[in-house]
Design an enzyme around this catalytic site. Structure first.
Site, mmCIF file in Angstrom:
data_model
loop_
_atom_site.group_PDB
_atom_site.id
_atom_site.type_symbol
_atom_site.label_atom_id
_atom_site.label_comp_id
_atom_site.label_asym_id
_atom_site.label_seq_id
_atom_site.Cartn_x
_atom_site.Cartn_y
_atom_site.Cartn_z
ATOM 1 N N LEU A 21 0.648 -1.141 -0.086
ATOM 2 C CA LEU A 21 -0.343 0.471 -0.574
ATOM 3 C C LEU A 21 0.914 1.370 0.338
ATOM 4 O O LEU A 21 1.066 2.100 -0.757
ATOM 5 C CB LEU A 21 -1.014 0.073 1.399
ATOM 6 C CG LEU A 21 -1.654 0.474 1.567
ATOM 7 C CD1 LEU A 21 -2.989 1.126 0.171
ATOM 8 C CD2 LEU A 21 -2.395 1.057 3.246
ATOM 9 N N PRO A 32 6.622 6.267 -1.075
ATOM 10 C CA PRO A 32 7.858 7.037 -0.611
ATOM 11 C C PRO A 32 7.053 8.617 0.205
ATOM 12 O O PRO A 32 7.510 8.561 1.224
ATOM 13 C CB PRO A 32 9.324 7.587 -1.914
ATOM 14 C CG PRO A 32 9.131 6.045 -2.718
ATOM 15 C CD PRO A 32 7.769 5.194 -2.478
ATOM 16 N N GLY A 73 1.884 7.675 3.318
ATOM 17 C CA GLY A 73 2.300 6.603 3.885
ATOM 18 C C GLY A 73 1.204 6.873 5.227
ATOM 19 O O GLY A 73 -0.314 5.834 4.510
ATOM 20 N N SER A 74 1.198 7.727 6.125
ATOM 21 C CA SER A 74 -0.147 7.728 7.100
ATOM 22 C C SER A 74 -0.850 8.183 5.398
ATOM 23 O O SER A 74 -2.682 8.052 5.671
ATOM 24 C CB SER A 74 -0.145 8.560 7.782
ATOM 25 O OG SER A 74 1.108 8.519 8.526
ATOM 26 N N ILE A 79 7.807 -2.269 2.813
ATOM 27 C CA ILE A 79 6.743 -3.519 2.144
ATOM 28 C C ILE A 79 7.214 -4.460 3.127
ATOM 29 O O ILE A 79 8.928 -5.314 2.462
ATOM 30 C CB ILE A 79 6.443 -3.777 0.438
ATOM 31 C CG1 ILE A 79 6.393 -2.671 -0.275
ATOM 32 C CG2 ILE A 79 5.849 -4.986 0.547
ATOM 33 C CD1 ILE A 79 4.756 -2.244 0.533
ATOM 34 N N GLY A 117 19.319 -4.308 33.943
ATOM 35 C CA GLY A 117 19.956 -3.548 34.498
ATOM 36 C C GLY A 117 20.794 -3.737 33.191
ATOM 37 O O GLY A 117 20.245 -3.444 32.371
ATOM 38 N N GLY A 118 22.193 -2.966 33.477
ATOM 39 C CA GLY A 118 23.422 -2.990 32.243
ATOM 40 C C GLY A 118 23.240 -4.715 31.189
ATOM 41 O O GLY A 118 23.195 -4.601 30.334
ATOM 42 N N GLU A 127 1.490 -0.300 9.880
ATOM 43 C CA GLU A 127 -0.290 -0.910 9.710
ATOM 44 C C GLU A 127 -0.801 0.527 9.974
ATOM 45 O O GLU A 127 -1.702 -0.051 10.420
ATOM 46 C CB GLU A 127 -0.951 -2.513 10.122
ATOM 47 C CG GLU A 127 -0.496 -3.181 8.849
ATOM 48 C CD GLU A 127 -1.755 -4.589 9.055
ATOM 49 O OE1 GLU A 127 -2.614 -4.454 9.365
ATOM 50 O OE2 GLU A 127 -0.295 -5.466 9.147
HETATM 51 N N1 COS Z 1 -12.958 0.374 5.629
HETATM 52 C C1 COS Z 1 -13.286 0.812 4.507
HETATM 53 N N2 COS Z 1 -13.762 0.865 3.843
HETATM 54 C C2 COS Z 1 -12.783 2.637 4.739
HETATM 55 C C3 COS Z 1 -12.824 2.747 5.574
HETATM 56 C C4 COS Z 1 -12.570 1.336 6.260
HETATM 57 N N3 COS Z 1 -12.081 1.207 7.972
HETATM 58 N N4 COS Z 1 -12.574 3.323 6.586
HETATM 59 C C5 COS Z 1 -12.959 4.601 5.526
HETATM 60 N N5 COS Z 1 -13.079 4.289 4.420
HETATM 61 C C6 COS Z 1 -13.549 4.690 2.888
HETATM 62 C C7 COS Z 1 -14.376 5.743 3.483
HETATM 63 O O1 COS Z 1 -15.485 5.641 3.562
HETATM 64 C C8 COS Z 1 -14.606 6.287 1.652
HETATM 65 O O2 COS Z 1 -14.692 6.075 1.021
HETATM 66 P P1 COS Z 1 -16.379 7.000 0.627
HETATM 67 O O3 COS Z 1 -15.315 8.247 -0.058
HETATM 68 O O4 COS Z 1 -16.472 6.151 -0.934
HETATM 69 O O5 COS Z 1 -16.963 7.312 1.452
HETATM 70 C C9 COS Z 1 -12.421 6.316 2.100
HETATM 71 O O6 COS Z 1 -12.540 5.269 2.807
HETATM 72 C C10 COS Z 1 -11.703 7.048 1.777
HETATM 73 O O7 COS Z 1 -12.372 7.132 3.358
HETATM 74 P P2 COS Z 1 -11.385 8.478 3.902
HETATM 75 O O8 COS Z 1 -11.845 9.985 3.526
HETATM 76 O O9 COS Z 1 -10.878 8.464 5.213
HETATM 77 O O10 COS Z 1 -9.555 8.559 3.781
HETATM 78 P P3 COS Z 1 -8.186 9.204 3.918
HETATM 79 O O11 COS Z 1 -7.718 10.166 3.425
HETATM 80 O O12 COS Z 1 -8.767 10.377 4.770
HETATM 81 O O13 COS Z 1 -7.666 8.541 5.429
HETATM 82 C C11 COS Z 1 -7.137 7.178 6.855
HETATM 83 C C12 COS Z 1 -8.316 7.555 6.321
HETATM 84 C C13 COS Z 1 -5.867 7.903 7.325
HETATM 85 C C14 COS Z 1 -7.834 6.486 8.410
HETATM 86 C C15 COS Z 1 -6.334 6.024 6.407
HETATM 87 O O14 COS Z 1 -4.885 7.032 5.126
HETATM 88 C C16 COS Z 1 -5.169 5.307 6.939
HETATM 89 O O15 COS Z 1 -5.658 4.502 7.465
HETATM 90 N N6 COS Z 1 -3.700 5.902 6.975
HETATM 91 C C17 COS Z 1 -2.580 4.944 7.853
HETATM 92 C C18 COS Z 1 -2.553 3.891 6.412
HETATM 93 C C19 COS Z 1 -1.262 3.142 6.946
HETATM 94 O O16 COS Z 1 -2.102 2.213 7.903
HETATM 95 N N7 COS Z 1 -0.219 2.158 6.476
HETATM 96 C C20 COS Z 1 0.857 1.428 6.895
HETATM 97 C C21 COS Z 1 0.474 0.205 5.529
HETATM 98 S S1 COS Z 1 -0.233 -0.932 6.065
HETATM 99 S S2 COS Z 1 0.874 -2.099 6.529
#
Ligand code: COS
Length: 389
Positions: free
Chosen positions: A129, A132, A135-136, A161, A349-350, A373
């Site tokens: 997912l 670079p 991320g978040s 990954i 400790g140490g 995640e």
């Molecule tokens: N399950 C299913 N669908 C979901 C969901 C969930 N838990 N959470 C959100 N969605 C859907 C939303 O409903 C939205 O769809 P619609 O526009 O059709 O309503 C879509 O996904 C986008 O959701 P949202 O607008 O909330 O997305 P954001 O871009 O604000 O991001 C976060 C949400 C920040 C929570 C998400 O990007 C995230 O979890 N980021 C961290 C990523 C991560 O964990 N990375 C680690 C790598 S994986 S090892």
């Protein structure tokens, strides 16, 4: 927040499973953990042992040749492997992360092509997912998939990954319709053997060194269109829905690492003598142990409750608070693991600060559970969104 589906029961079967995986972990995995950490090599021998015992991907349904174990069983397996060796616990955890998108959204053709290979141990499956610069903000990804006749052609770089290079298969999220954000993202199965797939060098990490973390680089990777998971534009939802199930397995990993550290520390304070008595007889040490065990057990109960919700959701139940519970379990367990492993180092400790003892490895391994995640800051954001909805 609790709703129907929040009840869990650790059955006799679960307890027997724990005994079996703990025996294997104590005998075969724990003795290899320090060496795996030091060499940074993927523990193929541990993988083989897990496959032989049927513990490498317990979540795969029986119809695809798997064990068909429930989410709590998967948690218990990951917990027990992590108690011995966090790197090795990424084997069942990443296999689950890679394949939950298939279980949630893929066609029968995809499921019957790939899941039996994971179940038999022939192949590992990973999840791609992050990038670079995404991320978040995962929806900010740049990887493109362009339709061309009966194929899609993928270009882009995935980063961080887990098990990249050792896995044969990858769930890859890519933009199929630019300019519309999350709804323009689709998910695909990409194979290591596909022309144009390559891997970056192994990241030099603080911990989980026996699980390779690499970039997955895709240059004009042509794959048949049937390898799209679900409908076009549903890939981001599948990716997040997957994390609702698999953040619980990260919680499990954190619990296992913390349990390993606590168990080691308890053994140590009973043996180590200062001022004429075992240091475990000092109240200051006892209070530390009590806090460690209390935090661990609280996180464990939350994780098991989350696992029950995951299981119910996998069977089609509408579990509205799964997202909350999954983030809460991951966040609570990983924060607890960081505190508990740090305290374990302190109690030793140490000695705790040296690699002659396992506590420092556990402390380094625990750190990643607060990051991957989804960072724990993202988990708190996800929880708050659920509260304010
Ligand atoms: N399950 C299913 N669908 C979901 C969901 C969930 N838990 N959470 C959100 N969605 C859907 C939303 O409903 C939205 O769809 P619609 O526009 O059709 O309503 C879509 O996904 C986008 O959701 P949202 O607008 O909330 O997305 P954001 O871009 O604000 O991001 C976060 C949400 C920040 C929570 C998400 O990007 C995230 O979890 N980021 C961290 C990523 C991560 O964990 N990375 C680690 C790598 S994986 S090892």
């Amino acid at each position: 927040m609790s709703e129907v589906g929040g009840l869990y029961n650790v059955s006799e079967e679960h307890e027997m499973l724990r005994e079996a995986i703990r025996a294997l972990a104590d005998e075969k995995i724990a003795p290899r953990a320090a060496e795996t950490d030091e060499s940074g090599e993927f523990p193929w021998d541990v993988y083989k042992d897990l496959v032989e015992a049927g513990f490498h991907a317990v979540h795969v349904p029986e119809q695809y040749g798997g064990e068909g174990a429930d989410a709590l069983a998967a948690v218990i397996v990951i917990e027990e492997v992590a108690r011995a060796c966090a790197s090795s616990s990424l084997i069942p955890a990443v296999n689950k992360l890679g394949t939950v998108p298939l279980l949630l959204s893929a066609s029968e053709q995809i499921k019957s092509t790939y899941l039996p290979k994971v179940a038999s141990g022939e192949s590992l499956f990973a999840y791609a997912l992050s990038e670079p610069e995404a991320g978040s903000d995962a929806a900010g990804m740049k990887t493109r998939a362009v339709r061309d006749g009966d194929d899609y052609v993928l270009n882009g770089v995935k980063m961080w990954i887990s098990n990249a290079g050792v896995a044969d298969f990858y769930t890859v999220m890519a933009v199929t319709e630019p300019g519309i954000g999350a709804r323009g993202i689709s998910a695909f199965v990409v194979e290591k053997a596909d022309a144009g797939v390559s891997f970056g060098p192994k990241e030099k990490k603080l911990g989980i060194k026996g699980s390779p973390t690499r970039q997955v680089i895709m240059e004009d990777v042509r794959i048949p269109a049937w390898r799209m998971i679900g409908e076009p534009g549903t890939g981001f939802k599948t990716a997040l829905a997957t994390l609702d199930h698999t953040r619980i397995t990260i919680a499990a990993q954190a619990l296992g690492i913390a349990q390993g550290a606590l168990d080691y520390a308890i053994g140590y304070v009973k043996e180590r003598k200062q001022f004429g008595k075992a240091i475990g007889e000092f109240q200051g040490v006892q209070f530390m142990l009590a806090d460690m065990a209390m935090k661990l057990e609280a996180a464990r109960q939350l994780t098991y409750a989350a696992a029950a919700k995951s299981e119910a959701a996998m069977h089609g139940a509408q579990i509205k608070d799964l997202t909350f519970f999954s983030s809460a379990a991951k966040c609570a367990a990983s924060d607890a693991a960081m505190e508990i492993t740090t305290d374990a180092v302190q109690l030793l400790g140490g000695y705790g600060y040296t690699s002659d003892f396992p506590a420092e490895r556990m402390m380094r391994d625990a750190k990643i559970t607060q990051i991957y995640e989804g960072t724990n800051q993202i988990q708190r954001m996800v929880m708050a969104r659920q509260l304010l909805k």
